[in-house]
Design an enzyme around this catalytic site. Structure first.
Site, PDB file in Angstrom:
ATOM      1  N   ASP B   8      -0.593 -22.970  -1.403  1.00 16.59           N
ATOM      2  CA  ASP B   8      -1.066 -24.056  -2.266  1.00 16.59           C
ATOM      3  C   ASP B   8       0.082 -25.046  -2.540  1.00 16.59           C
ATOM      4  O   ASP B   8       1.255 -24.700  -2.366  1.00 16.59           O
ATOM      5  CB  ASP B   8      -1.522 -23.397  -3.575  1.00 16.59           C
ATOM      6  CG  ASP B   8      -2.103 -24.359  -4.575  1.00 16.59           C
ATOM      7  OD1 ASP B   8      -2.614 -25.416  -4.177  1.00 16.59           O
ATOM      8  OD2 ASP B   8      -2.046 -24.032  -5.783  1.00 16.59           O
ATOM      9  N   ASP B  10      -0.043 -27.645  -5.614  1.00 19.62           N
ATOM     10  CA  ASP B  10       0.093 -27.859  -7.067  1.00 19.62           C
ATOM     11  C   ASP B  10       0.299 -26.549  -7.822  1.00 19.62           C
ATOM     12  O   ASP B  10      -0.535 -25.646  -7.760  1.00 19.62           O
ATOM     13  CB  ASP B  10      -1.168 -28.551  -7.617  1.00 19.62           C
ATOM     14  CG  ASP B  10      -1.459 -29.845  -6.877  1.00 19.62           C
ATOM     15  OD1 ASP B  10      -0.512 -30.460  -6.364  1.00 19.62           O
ATOM     16  OD2 ASP B  10      -2.640 -30.243  -6.834  1.00 19.62           O
TER      17      ASP B  10
END
Lengths: 172, 172
Positions: B8, B10
């Site tokens: 990922d 963020d």
């Protein structure tokens, strides 16, 4: 449970050849004979193809492929539908493609859109695409959408279709 | 064959809380006590969070989470690594996030980047994420990166880590 359907944009929903030819006409004052570029990948067929694709507006102003809106609207009811487009090579194309989808396919939500570099990471049951490189690595049912670059090639297990009416019949 | 690792952006590579707090400080002249927003999702913790995320520059100017560059560079050698970010809710964030990756993780190619709405469409072996909604639907090994919003929650089978050093140890 609904089957997951993976649908490409360029050459399947968006008329990318139309855009290449529009840009080519502006550049050279004439278009190549379509029969001469049959079987060639877009980047071989159009010498400035990569420059065109990196040009602002190239994807935003593509025409919609005939019958795709009605077909996608129908398939969206019956399937777990995702629009998956190879786009990270041209980062500015992503917002353009999403705007284009919002205009022509307003029933598709942002949750249903994926932009990637390669489609081998995508999990689904059925894939509709015009490129062998995407279909060959997919484990589910594969539907090859005819475009000049993929003509003259053996289907290699994929179901070839030439329009959206045939896709609807195939998936009924 | 290398295992496919899904990472990922963020809250895992990019310090999104830092950005929320910077914008909050500009808006209100002070920051909330971190202890008061622990356990709340970002959109609950920061009343203008959605506006901030839609603001130009929000993602482009995020700080890099400590140790992530060195760790990703190492993991990129050993794994079939993809950076997968939920981003289609904010279409303009995609080019920003890709520019940010190019600046801080220049060894990651465009082929390794995916922007989507939901991650349930992603096929891989290991996922590193800070959100339960992504990890809970993933069939492989799952690593939960601690962030204020996921603290105080039972791990539900995911391996919780608090920094990139722990991830490197876990995947060695």
């Amino acid at each position: 449970m609904k089957k997951r359907l993976i649908v490409d944009i360029d050459g399947v929903l968006a008329d990318i050849y139309g855009q290449f030819r529009k840009f080519e006409l502006e550049d050279f004052g004439h278009n190549q004979d379509l029969s001469k570029i049959t079987g060639k990948l877009e980047e071989e067929a159009f010498v400035n193809g990569e420059i065109y694709m990196a040009t602002q507006g190239f994807f935003r102003h593509a025409s919609v492929i005939k019958g795709s809106v009605e077909a996608i609207e129908k398939l969206n009811q019956r399937h777990d539908l995702f629009i998956v487009s190879a786009a990270t090579k041209f980062p500015n194309s992503m917002a353009e493609k999403q705007e284009w989808l919002l205009e022509h396919f307003p029933f598709i939500t942002w949750e249903q859109i994926v932009f990637c570099g390669t489609k081998e990471i995508i999990k689904g049951d059925i894939m509709i695409d015009d490129h062998f490189k995407n279909l060959d690595k997919f484990y589910g049912q594969t539907i090859l959408f005819s475009q000049p670059h993929n003509l003259n090639r053996i289907e290699n297990g994929h179901s070839r279709v030439t329009n959206w009416k045939e896709i609807i019949e195939l998936l009924s």
